[in-house]
Design an enzyme around this catalytic site. Structure first.
Site, PDB file in Angstrom:
ATOM      1  N   TYR A 258      -3.625  -0.086  10.053  1.00 36.04           N
ATOM      2  CA  TYR A 258      -3.478  -0.481   8.647  1.00 36.04           C
ATOM      3  C   TYR A 258      -2.091  -0.110   8.131  1.00 36.04           C
ATOM      4  O   TYR A 258      -1.423  -0.917   7.469  1.00 36.04           O
ATOM      5  CB  TYR A 258      -4.556   0.198   7.813  1.00 36.04           C
ATOM      6  CG  TYR A 258      -4.514  -0.165   6.339  1.00 36.04           C
ATOM      7  CD1 TYR A 258      -5.002  -1.394   5.903  1.00 36.04           C
ATOM      8  CD2 TYR A 258      -4.003   0.725   5.406  1.00 36.04           C
ATOM      9  CE1 TYR A 258      -4.969  -1.726   4.559  1.00 36.04           C
ATOM     10  CE2 TYR A 258      -3.967   0.399   4.058  1.00 36.04           C
ATOM     11  CZ  TYR A 258      -4.447  -0.829   3.640  1.00 36.04           C
ATOM     12  OH  TYR A 258      -4.407  -1.160   2.307  1.00 36.04           O
TER      13      TYR A 258
ATOM     14  N   SER B  15       0.847  -1.195   0.000  1.00 35.77           N
ATOM     15  CA  SER B  15       0.000   0.000   0.000  1.00 35.77           C
ATOM     16  C   SER B  15       0.879   1.240   0.000  1.00 35.77           C
ATOM     17  O   SER B  15       2.053   1.194   0.395  1.00 35.77           O
ATOM     18  CB  SER B  15      -0.883  -0.008   1.252  1.00 35.77           C
ATOM     19  OG  SER B  15      -1.507   1.243   1.470  1.00 35.77           O
TER      20      SER B  15
END
Length: 257
Positions: free
Chosen positions: A158, A145
């Site tokens: 996250y 990510s």
């Protein structure tokens, strides 16, 4: 030279392949002639994507798994080997997120997210290590990510998990190279999926992300397929432990206006 990118006839397992980015990659692999097993926790989602993969003229297998349950990953591996004789490619897309002020995040929330996004990925890699080693051309593609590299507001769990994905990719990329396995990461930019839609659609956060993306738009899922296929191919014979960003220039950008 075209044979460098020809992966037709190989067998791929896509963990978290029933929706979003995983679904796009699974269908892209099938279009490239790869026998593709796209799996997830929901039986209806698995059956749906399996039908679409088979419609592209390759073989598939409808089997669920849960990255939080090692036994289901081992069972999936055994079914794939029994049906296809081996595994050449593992794509790890399973993940989840939530947004919350970090001071308010509880232990269960934090641990649960990391267990899916990082520990679950490790479990999948461990489960398929044997057949990938035996393949002689094993490929692991971990989906990282932008938050593996930069901070995103109020998604600390996250972001920590995706930084862990990059660290795991580097570690396996070097440690498992001797087994003939190339382990690399795909880094999507901002793609609207079911996982993040509520955080992006029509929100100030979505607008800020757009303003920081030089191409000026969110990505479309099909735009990840080329990089994913590259990371699965013989063209990465001397590439391991690294990442490719498909982010519209986000990580490269500074001041955009």
């Amino acid at each position: 030279m075209t044979t460098l990118f020809d992966i037709a006839g190989r067998t791929a397992v896509v963990i978290g392949g029933t929706s979003g980015i995983g679904r796009a990659i699974a269908l892209g692999l099938a279009e490239a002639g790869v026998h593709t097993i796209a799996t997830g926790t929901r039986g209806d989602g698995v059956r749906s994507i399996t039908e679409k993969i088979r419609a592209r003229g390759v073989r598939s297998l409808a089997a669920t798994c849960d990255v939080g349950d090692r036994a289901t990953l081992d069972s999936l591996r055994d079914k794939v080997i029994e049906t296809f004789g081996g595994v050449d490619i593992l794509v790890n897309c399973a993940g989840r997120t939530f947004r919350k002020p970090t001071a308010e995040v509880g232990d269960a929330e934090w641990n649960g997210l990391l267990d899916t996004n990082v520990t679950g990925m490790l479990r999948a890699c461990q489960a398929f290590h044997g057949p990938l080693s035996e393949s002689g051309r094993g490929r692991i593609v971990n989906v990282a990510s932008l938050s593996s590299f930069v901070a995103f507001h109020e998604v600390a769990a996250y972001s920590a998990s995706k930084a862990g994905v990059m660290a795991l990719t580097r570690s396996l990329g070097t440690e498992w190279a001797k087994y003939g396995i190339r382990t690399n990461a795909l880094v999507p930019g901002v793609f609207v999926t079911d996982l993040n839609r509520a955080l992006l659609d029509g929100t100030p956060r979505g607008q800020e992300l757009l303003s920081r993306t030089p191409l000026g738009r969110f990505g479309e899922a099909w735009e990840l397929i080329g990089a994913a296929l590259f990371l699965c191919s013989d063209a990465v014979s001397f590439i391991t432990g690294t990442s490719i960003a498909v982010d519209g220039g986000f990580l490269a950008s500074g001041v955009n206006q």
